[in-house]
Motif scaffolding. Sequence first.
Motif, PDB file in Angstrom:
ATOM      1  N   MET A   8       0.825  -0.772  -3.591  1.00  0.00           N
ATOM      2  CA  MET A   8      -0.402  -1.478  -4.585  1.00  0.00           C
ATOM      3  C   MET A   8      -0.236  -2.104  -5.208  1.00  0.00           C
ATOM      4  O   MET A   8      -1.165  -2.860  -5.989  1.00  0.00           O
ATOM      5  CB  MET A   8      -1.226  -0.432  -4.403  1.00  0.00           C
ATOM      6  N   LYS A   9       0.473  -2.248  -6.615  1.00  0.00           N
ATOM      7  CA  LYS A   9       0.933  -2.851  -7.578  1.00  0.00           C
ATOM      8  C   LYS A   9       1.268  -4.023  -7.475  1.00  0.00           C
ATOM      9  O   LYS A   9       1.564  -4.611  -8.254  1.00  0.00           O
ATOM     10  CB  LYS A   9       1.311  -1.475  -8.771  1.00  0.00           C
ATOM     11  N   SER A  16      -0.624  -7.473  -8.036  1.00  0.00           N
ATOM     12  CA  SER A  16      -1.762  -7.351  -6.994  1.00  0.00           C
ATOM     13  C   SER A  16      -3.057  -7.553  -8.582  1.00  0.00           C
ATOM     14  O   SER A  16      -3.739  -8.392  -7.271  1.00  0.00           O
ATOM     15  CB  SER A  16      -1.707  -6.114  -6.460  1.00  0.00           C
ATOM     16  N   HIS A  17      -3.039  -6.976  -9.387  1.00  0.00           N
ATOM     17  CA  HIS A  17      -3.995  -7.136 -10.401  1.00  0.00           C
ATOM     18  C   HIS A  17      -4.985  -8.662 -10.257  1.00  0.00           C
ATOM     19  O   HIS A  17      -5.801  -8.395  -9.993  1.00  0.00           O
ATOM     20  CB  HIS A  17      -3.550  -6.352 -11.730  1.00  0.00           C
ATOM     21  N   THR A  68      -5.769  -1.440  -9.071  1.00  0.00           N
ATOM     22  CA  THR A  68      -4.456  -1.742  -9.274  1.00  0.00           C
ATOM     23  C   THR A  68      -4.641  -2.005 -10.729  1.00  0.00           C
ATOM     24  O   THR A  68      -3.249  -1.906 -11.908  1.00  0.00           O
ATOM     25  CB  THR A  68      -4.742  -3.593  -8.736  1.00  0.00           C
TER      26      THR A  68
END
Length: 178
Positions: A8-9, A16-17, A68
């Motif tokens: 997810m990161k 990812s953010h 994230t």
Amino acid sequence: MRTVIDLMKGWAGKPSHPPLTDASIGAYTVGVVMLVLGALGVEKEQMAHGSLLAISGGLILALPTALTGFLDWLDIPPGGPRKTIATTHLLVMLTATLTFAGTWLAQRPRYVHGEVRTLAWILGLAAEGLLTVGGYLGGSLVFVFGVRVLKREDASVIQAVVPGRIEDTTENPQGVGR
């Protein structure tokens, strides 16, 4: 093997953010522009419909964007200016998201009638202002403090552009990608 949270990161040098923020900011901005144009009389019905759809997209993207970002926030050591700015960024962006939710709620009844509601475009402009401040703070984390940035001038083209091909120097002191 990478954990779900690691996936997810994102990867070292490919978090990812940031791309999620780009997508949600774009959706919100398009929605607010449509609200303002509709309020000015430009294609009122289409703008009323399009604005709600665009803001809906931004709100849908808000969850993975916030998640994230929160995971990145957890990795910043407590104390110091980075954590202070990151916490302020988090709170401003949460406030912006709630204001966009208020914009959506204000505009929703007018979707059926193809009209832009005054409260909706006013809330939308306020939310856009908050989004700008939050984005500025997020940019400070990246461009001033280098949060989630790898400065790896020794990386090959493949390491630089393919996710997972390079590791953070704290995890891999030699800087060799897989």
